[in-house]
Enzyme design. Structure first.
Site, PDB file in Angstrom:
ATOM      1  N   SER A  95       0.792  -1.313  -0.058  1.00 45.52           N
ATOM      2  CA  SER A  95       0.092   0.019  -0.057  1.00 45.52           C
ATOM      3  C   SER A  95       0.676   1.303   0.035  1.00 45.52           C
ATOM      4  O   SER A  95       1.922   1.453  -0.858  1.00 45.52           O
ATOM      5  CB  SER A  95      -0.964  -0.008   1.381  1.00 45.52           C
ATOM      6  OG  SER A  95      -2.212   0.940   1.075  1.00 45.52           O
ATOM      7  N   ASP A 225      -9.370  -5.353  -4.680  1.00 42.19           N
ATOM      8  CA  ASP A 225      -8.925  -4.472  -3.618  1.00 42.19           C
ATOM      9  C   ASP A 225      -9.832  -3.317  -3.725  1.00 42.19           C
ATOM     10  O   ASP A 225     -10.021  -2.643  -4.582  1.00 42.19           O
ATOM     11  CB  ASP A 225      -7.325  -4.064  -4.087  1.00 42.19           C
ATOM     12  CG  ASP A 225      -6.640  -3.329  -3.096  1.00 42.19           C
ATOM     13  OD1 ASP A 225      -7.244  -2.279  -2.412  1.00 42.19           O
ATOM     14  OD2 ASP A 225      -5.421  -3.535  -2.852  1.00 42.19           O
ATOM     15  N   HIS A 254      -7.331  -5.850  -0.229  1.00 42.59           N
ATOM     16  CA  HIS A 254      -6.017  -5.151   0.033  1.00 42.59           C
ATOM     17  C   HIS A 254      -5.216  -5.621   1.121  1.00 42.59           C
ATOM     18  O   HIS A 254      -3.940  -5.906   0.623  1.00 42.59           O
ATOM     19  CB  HIS A 254      -6.509  -3.656   0.465  1.00 42.59           C
ATOM     20  CG  HIS A 254      -5.680  -2.594   0.691  1.00 42.59           C
ATOM     21  ND1 HIS A 254      -4.815  -2.282  -0.649  1.00 42.59           N
ATOM     22  CD2 HIS A 254      -5.001  -2.024   1.434  1.00 42.59           C
ATOM     23  CE1 HIS A 254      -3.864  -1.539  -0.193  1.00 42.59           C
ATOM     24  NE2 HIS A 254      -4.085  -1.175   1.073  1.00 42.59           N
TER      25      HIS A 254
END
Length: 274
Positions: A95, A225, A254
């Site tokens: 991320s 995601d 995610h």
């Protein structure tokens, strides 16, 4: 508690376990090095040296009011990797941590980095712009900021209980422990740093960083995601990399490093060894 003190006086906490080729883990927003427990234990048991730090303003590092942006994050990493004298390291970022990896690896000294991995990562850029029409509108990130200021404690329950791990999907196997651990990590960090980091992860353009990276890069992304939408991230990043490989995970969320560690870890190991 192991820390380094950067040139601007910020203490950066880190974990450093084992021996062998170093694997460096970069966490997402608003978490800490603890988010990599499953991967660190896996690689440690496979004979690697594993390192993870708490980004400035996050976890056990200084709750900074300034420097909460990608350029400074990369400088912090340069200081940390110099202090630990890491060579031929593999840098793995999830991320926001994927953005940090891109910026650091593009600037790293020769010999420091062997490979890199971007997992559910924010590059090339999340924000919708004229050059990035598939991005998310600014209002989405303004909503994050408003929720953080209004009730950070509740916001940090809502995110992991919902879209982060896909626990809002029909039939999802919900883990209260995973939700609570996300909340714990988030609440340890500083509200100001977390607020600033929303701009850092959403508005930073990593296009030139990706173009500059010449080591092999594995880009891993779940196509369900809900935090970093697949279509505007992973496939675009791979096109910009000189030596990039895309691996897509159908239906994965995610937070797939936690929910699907049994799949992700062997794939990471295969790339590191390959």
């Amino acid at each position: 508690m192991p820390t380094i003190t950067t040139k601007d006086g910020t203490d950066i906490f880190y974990k450093d376990w084992g021996t062998g080729q170093p694997i460096v883990f970069h966490h997402g927003w608003p978490l800490s090095a603890d988010d990599w427990d499953a991967q660190m234990m896996f690689f440690l048991n496979n004979g690697y040296r594993v390192i993870a730090h708490d980004r400035r303003g996050h976890g056990r590092s200084t709750q900074t009011a300034t420097g909460n942006e990608m350029d400074t994050y990369a400088v912090d990493l340069i200081e940390l990797t110099d202090k630990l004298d890491l060579k031929d390291a593999v840098h793995i970022g999830h991320s926001t941590g994927g953005g940090e990896v891109a910026r650091y690896v593009a600037r790293a000294k020769k010999g420091r980095v062997a490979k890199a991995v971007l997992i559910g990562a924010v590059p090339p850029i999340m924000l919708k712009t004229e050059k990035n029409p598939g991005g998310l509108p600014l209002e989405v990130f303004d909503g994050f900021r408003a929720a953080l200021v209004a009730n950070r404690a509740q916001f940090y329950i809502d995110v992991p209980a919902g879209p982060f791990y896909g626990f809002n999907r029909p039939g999802a196997k919900i883990s209260q422990g995973v939700i609570d651990n996300w909340w714990r990590q988030g609440m340890i960090g500083g509200a100001k740093a977390h607020y600033d980091c929303i701009k850092a992860f959403s508005e930073t353009d990593f296009t030139e960083d990706l173009k500059a990276i010449d080591v092999p890069v594995l880009v891993m992304h779940g196509d369900d995601d809900q935090i970093v939408p697949y279509a505007d991230s992973a496939p675009l990043s791979v096109k910009l990399l000189k030596n990039g490989t895309l691996k897509t995970y159908p239906g994965f969320p995610h937070g797939m490093c936690t929910t699907h560690a049994d799949v992700i870890n062997p794939d990471l190991l295969a790339f590191v060894k390959g």
